[in-house]
Design an enzyme around this catalytic site. Structure first.
Site, short mmCIF file in Angstrom:
data_model
loop_
_atom_site.label_atom_id
_atom_site.label_comp_id
_atom_site.label_asym_id
_atom_site.label_seq_id
_atom_site.Cartn_x
_atom_site.Cartn_y
_atom_site.Cartn_z
N ASP A 11 0.86 -1.18 0.00
CA ASP A 11 0.00 0.00 0.00
C ASP A 11 0.89 1.23 0.00
O ASP A 11 1.98 1.22 0.59
CB ASP A 11 -0.91 0.02 1.23
CG ASP A 11 -2.04 -1.00 1.15
OD1 ASP A 11 -2.40 -1.40 0.03
OD2 ASP A 11 -2.56 -1.38 2.21
N ASP B 57 -6.95 -1.23 -4.77
CA ASP B 57 -8.06 -0.83 -3.91
C ASP B 57 -8.91 0.25 -4.58
O ASP B 57 -10.14 0.24 -4.47
CB ASP B 57 -7.54 -0.30 -2.57
CG ASP B 57 -6.72 -1.33 -1.80
OD1 ASP B 57 -6.97 -2.53 -1.96
OD2 ASP B 57 -5.83 -0.90 -1.04
#
Length: 165
Positions: A125, A141
């Site tokens: 991330d 995402d």
């Protein structure tokens, strides 16, 4: 897969295959760059006080849920990916262009994060909008969330005529 998607012509699905590949490449390339250039926890300000690139190794799912449960998360992700693909192929000719784009985005995001889980044992991330949001996420995402929003928009605004009949 060919039997499952036998009603879908290759020509009909090329735009979705192309979109899937482009989104997957963007996701995986961004993760590769972050993973190879930043240290875990390192933050690079992009827009001061609003947007940063922050390297996080997420060993769970969205919003940091199920941390350290990579086996369970991976099994559930494989099931979800299979269900999405099955639904997409089975209903390809019945669903709208917008829904096809949405499911392609969701599928691409799910595969992108699954690749990370399989080859890294964590999801990279990096998108950090700490000015407005406390969670750090990645392009996969983003694709998943945009896909979900498109499906909701489709069903609320564009399927109204179908429901009224």
């Amino acid at each position: 897969m060919s039997k499952m998607c036998s009603s879908v012509e290759i020509g009909d699905s090329m735009i979705y295959i192309f979109l899937f590949l482009i989104l997957l490449i963007i996701d995986q390339y961004s993760k590769f760059i972050v993973d190879s250039t930043l240290s875990v926890g390192e933050t690079v300000p992009v827009i001061d006080g609003f947007f940063n690139l922050t390297y996080v190794q997420n060993r769970g799912v969205a919003f940091g849920l199920f941390q350290g449960k990579i086996d369970i998360v991976s099994i559930l992700a494989v099931i979800a990916i299979g269900l999405i693909l099955f639904y997409f192929c089975k209903n390809f000719k019945k669903i709208s262009f917008l829904e096809r784009i949405a499911y392609t985005m969701i599928f691409s995001g799910a595969i992108g994060n699954m690749i990370d889980r399989l080859f890294r044992a964590y999801v990279v991330d990096m998108l950090d909008f700490r000015g407005i949001w406390s969670f750090i996420f990645n392009f996969a995402d983003v694709w998943i969330n945009i896909g979900v929003v498109l499906i909701i928009v489709e069903h609320i605004f564009f399927n109204r005529k179908k429901r009224v009949k």
